[in-house]
Design a protein around this motif. Structure first.
Motif, PDB file in Angstrom:
ATOM      1  N   SER A  12     -15.160  -4.714  -9.321  1.00  0.00           N
ATOM      2  CA  SER A  12     -16.009  -3.675  -9.896  1.00  0.00           C
ATOM      3  C   SER A  12     -17.347  -3.564  -9.172  1.00  0.00           C
ATOM      4  CB  SER A  12     -16.227  -3.938 -11.389  1.00  0.00           C
ATOM      5  OG  SER A  12     -16.828  -5.188 -11.609  1.00  0.00           O
ATOM      6  N   VAL A  13     -17.869  -4.683  -8.667  1.00  0.00           N
ATOM      7  CA  VAL A  13     -19.155  -4.637  -7.976  1.00  0.00           C
ATOM      8  C   VAL A  13     -19.030  -3.902  -6.645  1.00  0.00           C
ATOM      9  CG1 VAL A  13     -20.891  -6.050  -6.791  1.00  0.00           C
ATOM     10  CG2 VAL A  13     -20.183  -6.619  -9.105  1.00  0.00           C
ATOM     11  N   LEU A  14     -17.919  -4.072  -5.932  1.00  0.00           N
ATOM     12  CA  LEU A  14     -17.720  -3.312  -4.694  1.00  0.00           C
ATOM     13  C   LEU A  14     -17.733  -1.814  -4.995  1.00  0.00           C
ATOM     14  CD1 LEU A  14     -17.024  -3.265  -1.655  1.00  0.00           C
ATOM     15  CD2 LEU A  14     -14.616  -3.248  -2.322  1.00  0.00           C
ATOM     16  N   MET A  15     -16.994  -1.401  -6.030  1.00  0.00           N
ATOM     17  CA  MET A  15     -17.009   0.007  -6.435  1.00  0.00           C
ATOM     18  C   MET A  15     -18.409   0.425  -6.848  1.00  0.00           C
ATOM     19  SD  MET A  15     -13.799   1.234  -6.299  1.00  0.00           S
ATOM     20  CE  MET A  15     -13.826   2.629  -7.422  1.00  0.00           C
ATOM     21  N   LEU A  16     -19.071  -0.433  -7.585  1.00  0.00           N
ATOM     22  CA  LEU A  16     -20.400  -0.145  -8.118  1.00  0.00           C
ATOM     23  C   LEU A  16     -21.396   0.140  -7.002  1.00  0.00           C
ATOM     24  CD1 LEU A  16     -21.799  -0.162 -10.926  1.00  0.00           C
ATOM     25  CD2 LEU A  16     -22.433  -2.534 -10.468  1.00  0.00           C
ATOM     26  N   LEU A  17     -21.341  -0.646  -5.945  1.00  0.00           N
ATOM     27  CA  LEU A  17     -22.316  -0.513  -4.862  1.00  0.00           C
ATOM     28  C   LEU A  17     -22.204   0.847  -4.178  1.00  0.00           C
ATOM     29  CD1 LEU A  17     -22.186  -4.059  -3.230  1.00  0.00           C
ATOM     30  CD2 LEU A  17     -24.072  -3.062  -4.529  1.00  0.00           C
ATOM     31  N   PHE A  18     -20.979   1.254  -3.814  1.00  0.00           N
ATOM     32  CA  PHE A  18     -20.912   2.523  -3.089  1.00  0.00           C
ATOM     33  C   PHE A  18     -20.992   3.736  -4.005  1.00  0.00           C
ATOM     34  CE2 PHE A  18     -16.208   1.924  -3.493  1.00  0.00           C
ATOM     35  CZ  PHE A  18     -15.844   3.166  -3.974  1.00  0.00           C
ATOM     36  N   VAL A  19     -20.566   3.609  -5.267  1.00  0.00           N
ATOM     37  CA  VAL A  19     -20.693   4.731  -6.199  1.00  0.00           C
ATOM     38  C   VAL A  19     -22.164   5.057  -6.431  1.00  0.00           C
ATOM     39  CG1 VAL A  19     -20.375   5.441  -8.601  1.00  0.00           C
ATOM     40  CG2 VAL A  19     -18.473   4.425  -7.349  1.00  0.00           C
ATOM     41  N   THR A  20     -22.975   4.036  -6.682  1.00  0.00           N
ATOM     42  CA  THR A  20     -24.400   4.277  -6.932  1.00  0.00           C
ATOM     43  C   THR A  20     -25.120   4.705  -5.652  1.00  0.00           C
ATOM     44  OG1 THR A  20     -24.827   1.898  -6.646  1.00  0.00           O
ATOM     45  CG2 THR A  20     -24.534   2.721  -8.887  1.00  0.00           C
ATOM     46  N   PHE A  21     -24.843   4.019  -4.537  1.00  0.00           N
ATOM     47  CA  PHE A  21     -25.566   4.299  -3.295  1.00  0.00           C
ATOM     48  C   PHE A  21     -25.245   5.696  -2.763  1.00  0.00           C
ATOM     49  CE2 PHE A  21     -25.918   3.964   1.399  1.00  0.00           C
ATOM     50  CZ  PHE A  21     -27.276   3.704   1.480  1.00  0.00           C
ATOM     51  N   ILE A  22     -23.955   6.003  -2.640  1.00  0.00           N
ATOM     52  CA  ILE A  22     -23.569   7.323  -2.130  1.00  0.00           C
ATOM     53  C   ILE A  22     -23.933   8.405  -3.142  1.00  0.00           C
ATOM     54  CG2 ILE A  22     -21.612   8.768  -1.448  1.00  0.00           C
ATOM     55  CD1 ILE A  22     -20.315   6.311  -0.263  1.00  0.00           C
ATOM     56  N   GLY A  23     -23.755   8.108  -4.436  1.00  0.00           N
ATOM     57  CA  GLY A  23     -24.145   9.072  -5.457  1.00  0.00           C
ATOM     58  C   GLY A  23     -25.618   9.430  -5.374  1.00  0.00           C
ATOM     59  N   THR A  24     -26.463   8.444  -5.122  1.00  0.00           N
ATOM     60  CA  THR A  24     -27.897   8.702  -4.975  1.00  0.00           C
ATOM     61  C   THR A  24     -28.182   9.573  -3.766  1.00  0.00           C
ATOM     62  OG1 THR A  24     -28.436   6.580  -6.010  1.00  0.00           O
ATOM     63  CG2 THR A  24     -30.156   7.621  -4.695  1.00  0.00           C
ATOM     64  N   LEU A  25     -27.535   9.277  -2.632  1.00  0.00           N
ATOM     65  CA  LEU A  25     -27.751  10.075  -1.420  1.00  0.00           C
ATOM     66  C   LEU A  25     -27.288  11.520  -1.616  1.00  0.00           C
ATOM     67  CD1 LEU A  25     -26.722   7.568   1.413  1.00  0.00           C
ATOM     68  CD2 LEU A  25     -29.000   8.070   0.512  1.00  0.00           C
ATOM     69  N   ILE A  26     -26.200  11.715  -2.355  1.00  0.00           N
ATOM     70  CA  ILE A  26     -25.723  13.076  -2.622  1.00  0.00           C
ATOM     71  C   ILE A  26     -26.710  13.818  -3.522  1.00  0.00           C
ATOM     72  CG2 ILE A  26     -23.895  14.417  -3.748  1.00  0.00           C
ATOM     73  CD1 ILE A  26     -21.914  12.288  -2.723  1.00  0.00           C
ATOM     74  N   HIS A  27     -27.335  13.099  -4.451  1.00  0.00           N
ATOM     75  CA  HIS A  27     -28.381  13.714  -5.268  1.00  0.00           C
ATOM     76  C   HIS A  27     -29.542  14.182  -4.387  1.00  0.00           C
ATOM     77  CE1 HIS A  27     -26.353  12.200  -8.859  1.00  0.00           C
ATOM     78  NE2 HIS A  27     -27.255  12.810  -9.606  1.00  0.00           N
ATOM     79  N   VAL A  28     -29.922  13.343  -3.423  1.00  0.00           N
ATOM     80  CA  VAL A  28     -31.017  13.715  -2.515  1.00  0.00           C
ATOM     81  C   VAL A  28     -30.636  14.958  -1.710  1.00  0.00           C
ATOM     82  CG1 VAL A  28     -32.362  12.973  -0.508  1.00  0.00           C
ATOM     83  CG2 VAL A  28     -31.891  11.351  -2.356  1.00  0.00           C
ATOM     84  N   TYR A  29     -29.428  14.982  -1.177  1.00  0.00           N
ATOM     85  CA  TYR A  29     -28.939  16.138  -0.419  1.00  0.00           C
ATOM     86  C   TYR A  29     -28.945  17.398  -1.287  1.00  0.00           C
ATOM     87  CZ  TYR A  29     -25.523  18.953   2.248  1.00  0.00           C
ATOM     88  OH  TYR A  29     -24.871  19.946   2.936  1.00  0.00           O
ATOM     89  N   SER A  30     -28.587  17.242  -2.552  1.00  0.00           N
ATOM     90  CA  SER A  30     -28.461  18.391  -3.446  1.00  0.00           C
ATOM     91  C   SER A  30     -29.804  19.064  -3.721  1.00  0.00           C
ATOM     92  CB  SER A  30     -27.828  17.962  -4.776  1.00  0.00           C
ATOM     93  OG  SER A  30     -26.561  17.381  -4.577  1.00  0.00           O
ATOM     94  N   ILE A  31     -30.879  18.303  -3.614  1.00  0.00           N
ATOM     95  CA  ILE A  31     -32.207  18.878  -3.871  1.00  0.00           C
ATOM     96  C   ILE A  31     -32.469  20.050  -2.929  1.00  0.00           C
ATOM     97  CG2 ILE A  31     -34.694  18.416  -3.726  1.00  0.00           C
ATOM     98  CD1 ILE A  31     -34.069  15.553  -4.691  1.00  0.00           C
ATOM     99  N   GLY A  32     -32.120  19.871  -1.664  1.00  0.00           N
ATOM    100  CA  GLY A  32     -32.294  20.957  -0.713  1.00  0.00           C
ATOM    101  C   GLY A  32     -31.187  21.986  -0.792  1.00  0.00           C
ATOM    102  N   TYR A  33     -29.955  21.521  -0.999  1.00  0.00           N
ATOM    103  CA  TYR A  33     -28.811  22.427  -0.990  1.00  0.00           C
ATOM    104  C   TYR A  33     -28.874  23.419  -2.147  1.00  0.00           C
ATOM    105  CZ  TYR A  33     -23.989  23.963  -0.345  1.00  0.00           C
ATOM    106  OH  TYR A  33     -22.860  24.714  -0.122  1.00  0.00           O
ATOM    107  N   MET A  34     -29.311  22.966  -3.316  1.00  0.00           N
ATOM    108  CA  MET A  34     -29.312  23.816  -4.510  1.00  0.00           C
ATOM    109  C   MET A  34     -30.656  24.484  -4.757  1.00  0.00           C
ATOM    110  SD  MET A  34     -26.232  23.619  -5.561  1.00  0.00           S
ATOM    111  CE  MET A  34     -26.375  24.404  -7.180  1.00  0.00           C
ATOM    112  N   ALA A  35     -31.574  24.400  -3.810  1.00  0.00           N
ATOM    113  CA  ALA A  35     -32.903  24.988  -3.993  1.00  0.00           C
ATOM    114  C   ALA A  35     -32.796  26.476  -4.325  1.00  0.00           C
ATOM    115  CB  ALA A  35     -33.734  24.789  -2.731  1.00  0.00           C
TER     116      ALA A  35
END
Length: 364
Positions: free
Chosen positions: A97-120
């Motif tokens: 679960s921790v392996l899943m946890l690490l990339f779900v949170t990390f990549i999810g955060t980066l996609i949120h950052v990308y979305s700030i510009g994409y959905m402007a």
């Protein structure tokens, strides 16, 4: 051996709280003066960033423990208590679960950052980030749940969010139909998941509904019942992870905004089926015939989806069929009991597929 930590519940709670706050703010301001996008962006990032930091904290905590004792739990509250039935809303972190946890949170955060510009400048900017936070929180419940009942809460949560986000541009009827297709096909798979869990609980009894108790009592299953449980659970996995014959929803899921496609394909939802099979490895190892079925479905899906992808012209649909094919490889791995190989491909696929979709978004 296991021990308890007090912050596991905060990992899914942070983005869920963000979803509630952003959703309420959007609801109360949509008819009046809208809040600045920077304000929504800040609120949208707080939950994912905090979840990522806590995920690394769990990782380092487990790393400091003895290799045979790397399990930490937290019981949040008693969820169901009826007679002898006692089910807790509990969370469990182990190496899987921790392996899943690490990339779900990390990549999810980066996609949120990308979305700030994409959905402007989008008129529903706040609503989009409320859904995105809810999506991430649901996946974290799925990954961290200490038993299949808690997993099922997150399982249904990501199904709901996929519907909301695929049909986000709801003024276009085609997008709404794509969202409906994803929702309906996943409900077909979920019926298999529910039947499998019901049969499992009926056969094992009420000694415990968490993974650790189920693993200890799995030896009591007869071959016929055990095989049926494994196959029914896999029906749920074929729906969530788009395997033959329930793969048809995923190519149409490209109707949503590109960051949603990246989140669905890379860090949430479609890898949930592979994770579920790996989590129930104590059953699939005991009944290898079910693993054979999983492997062959994965092999056929990998081949056919790659062929279908060769005839697509839309860049996102090409990537969608690529995902279906790659998921087939993952199921082939876990089907032959190569769980470390299958989950490792889940991990690597999350990064390269997120980059491919975000790159496609920039091209579009």
């Amino acid at each position: 051996m296991e021990n308890s930590v007090s912050y596991l519940v905060l990992i899914p709670l942070m983005p869920l709280a963000g979803a509630v706050v952003i959703g309420l703010l959007h609801m109360f301001t949509c008819r009046g003066s809208a809040l600045p996008e920077k304000f929504y962006s800040f609120l949208a990032l707080v939950g994912p960033v905090m979840s990522t930091l806590l995920a690394f904290k769990v990782f380092f905590h487990l790393s400091s423990m003895d290799e045979q004792a790397r399990v930490v739990t937290q019981k949040a509250f008693t969820w169901i208590s009826v007679g002898e039935l006692d089910v807790s809303m509990g969370f469990l972190a182990d190496p899987l679960s921790v392996l899943m946890l690490l990339f779900v949170t990390f990549i999810g955060t980066l996609i949120h950052v990308y979305s700030i510009g994409y959905m402007a400048d989008d008129e529903n900017y706040g609503k989009f980030f409320a859904y995105l936070n809810l999506f991430l929180g649901s996946m974290l419940i799925l990954v961290l749940g200490d038993g299949p009942l808690v997993m099922f809460v997150g399982w249904e949560g990501v199904g709901l969010c996929s519907y909301l986000l695929i049909s986000f541009y709801s003024k276009d009827r085609a997008n709404v139909l794509a969202g409906n297709k994803a929702f309906i096909v996943n409900r077909i798979g979920d019926m298999g998941f529910i039947l499998g869990l019901s049969l499992l609980f009926w056969a094992i009894g009420t000694d415990g509904f968490d993974y650790l108790s189920l693993r200890d009592n799995a030896q009591s299953l007869t071959p016929a019942v055990g095989l049926a449980v494994c196959l029914l659970l896999f029906v749920g996995a074929t729906g969530k992870s788009a395997q033959i014959p329930l793969y048809v929803w995923l190519p149409d899921a490209m109707a949503g905004p590109t960051p949603v496609s990246a989140l669905i394909h890379a860090a949430t939802m479609v890898t949930a089926g592979v994770y579920m099979v790996a989590r129930f490895s104590f059953l699939y190892v005991q009944f290898p015939a079910a693993g054979t079925v999983v492997a062959w479905v994965g092999i056929l899906t990998a081949l056919l989806a790659a062929i279908f992808g060769m005839f697509q012209k839309d860049i996102k649909k090409i990537l969608a069929y690529s995902t279906v094919s790659q998921l087939g490889y993952m199921f082939a791995g876990v089907g032959v009991a190569a769980y470390s190989a299958g989950i490792f491909h889940v991990f690597t696929h999350a990064f390269f597929k997120a980059l491919l979709f975000l790159g496609a978004g920039s091209v579009i």
